[in-house]
Design an enzyme around this catalytic site. Structure first.
Site, PDB file in Angstrom:
ATOM      1  N   ASP A 179       0.797  -1.228   0.000  1.00  0.00           N
ATOM      2  CA  ASP A 179       0.000   0.000   0.000  1.00  0.00           C
ATOM      3  C   ASP A 179       0.835   1.288   0.000  1.00  0.00           C
ATOM      4  OD1 ASP A 179      -1.390  -2.296   1.202  1.00  0.00           O
ATOM      5  OD2 ASP A 179      -3.064  -0.931   1.455  1.00  0.00           O
ATOM      6  N   GLU A 208      -4.141   2.369  -3.456  1.00  0.00           N
ATOM      7  CA  GLU A 208      -5.450   2.910  -3.083  1.00  0.00           C
ATOM      8  C   GLU A 208      -5.350   4.095  -2.128  1.00  0.00           C
ATOM      9  OE1 GLU A 208      -8.137   1.043  -0.600  1.00  0.00           O
ATOM     10  OE2 GLU A 208      -6.716   0.880   1.038  1.00  0.00           O
ATOM     11  N   HIS A 268     -10.619   1.895  -0.656  1.00  0.00           N
ATOM     12  CA  HIS A 268     -10.601   3.346  -0.912  1.00  0.00           C
ATOM     13  C   HIS A 268     -10.522   3.665  -2.409  1.00  0.00           C
ATOM     14  CE1 HIS A 268     -10.532   4.180   3.276  1.00  0.00           C
ATOM     15  NE2 HIS A 268      -9.300   3.750   3.489  1.00  0.00           N
ATOM     16  N   HIS A 310      -7.276  -7.638  -0.710  1.00  0.00           N
ATOM     17  CA  HIS A 310      -7.288  -6.474   0.166  1.00  0.00           C
ATOM     18  C   HIS A 310      -8.293  -6.735   1.281  1.00  0.00           C
ATOM     19  CE1 HIS A 310      -5.991  -2.274   0.581  1.00  0.00           C
ATOM     20  NE2 HIS A 310      -7.204  -2.019   1.047  1.00  0.00           N
ATOM     21  N   HIS A 320      -3.837  -4.064   2.917  1.00  0.00           N
ATOM     22  CA  HIS A 320      -4.838  -3.302   3.676  1.00  0.00           C
ATOM     23  C   HIS A 320      -4.396  -2.932   5.094  1.00  0.00           C
ATOM     24  CE1 HIS A 320      -8.579  -1.600   5.075  1.00  0.00           C
ATOM     25  NE2 HIS A 320      -8.664  -2.498   6.038  1.00  0.00           N
TER      26      HIS A 320
END
Length: 257
Positions: free
Chosen positions: A8, A39, A68, A151, A176
């Site tokens: 991420d 994201e 997101h 995720h 995530h």
């Protein structure tokens, strides 16, 4: 094929370290294809076009998203034609796609994005959606390598998915939580797995956000708007080597500014 997956990417610190270090990492590790979860690339929530351009310009080949996905409205302007996918188990008819088959000099790689349901926003069943994606990929001629970004919040759900897809895909990599786990392995059927690849951003905050704001919410219990933290960044992720559909190795990486 040697695949670099970047965990991420969070805000300015995350984009900065990718820009500054990705070439070095790819050359040092003979990377054939680079996937990144982005994201949170824009101000810690969603992804703008400029953020996407920055990551692709730096050397990322493909982007996955998560809960997101719609955090920055600009994504509606490019999700249909950029090399970016959103969770396949979102409601039918939404913009974008949940998987993509990409032709590379090393072969065809299919990338699938799935969203967990435990402690997450409502979505379709990720296990059934995985089956649907695999069936459609096969109908389109298949792929040499199949990579899944799952995720999800719950470790149990991620582990269950890895066993469900073992032998059907090359890798199941969790995202995530923003905290890298130490359970990387090759499962019995030849699928590489890790519960979470970690975060690419600063550790000066709390999973990317300013620590004072997060602490205030935990101490008082009152709602608080969070802002991305600043500070030196770390790029976390994994490098996976494949032999056809099977993975032969998975290695965690952490690269610091």
């Amino acid at each position: 094929m040697r695949i670099l997956f970047i965990g991420d990417i969070f805000g300015v610190p995350g984009r900065r370290i990718v820009e500054n270090r990705i070439d070095e990492i790819k050359q040092k590790n003979n990377i054939d294809f680079c996937i990144a979860n982005a994201e949170n690339a824009s101000h810690g929530r969603g992804m703008s076009m400029s953020a996407a351009d920055t990551l692709y310009g730096a050397g990322v080949d493909f982007i996955t998203m998560g809960n997101h996905t719609w955090g920055n409205g600009e994504i509606f302007d490019f999700i249909e034609y950029y090399p970016v996918i959103r969770p396949a188990n979102y409601a039918e008819g939404l913009p974008g796609r949940g998987y993509e088959i990409v032709e590379t000099v090393s072969g065809k790689i299919a990338v699938i994005n799935l969203l967990g349901r435990v402690s997450m926003d409502p979505c379709e069943n990720p296990f059934q959606s995985a089956d649907r994606c695999l069936k459609e990929i096969e109908e389109k001629g298949g792929a040499d390598v199949i990579f899944v970004d799952f995720h999800a919040e719950a470790t149990s759900e991620k582990i269950a998915m890895s066993y469900y897809l073992d032998g059907k895909v090359t890798a199941v990599v969790g995202t995530h939580t923003h905290v890298q786990t130490a359970d990387e392995c090759i499962l019995q059927g030849g699928t590489a797995y890790i519960t979470d690849a970690g975060m690419t951003g600063t550790r000066a905050g709390v999973i990317g956000m300013k620590r004072a704001q997060v602490l205030e919410k935990f101490v008082t219990g009152m709602p608080k708007r969070f802002e991305p933290a600043e500070g030196k960044a770390v790029m976390s992720g994994v490098i996976i080597e494949t032999d056809g559909m099977n993975a032969v190795s998975i290695e965690r990486i952490n690269v610091y500014e």
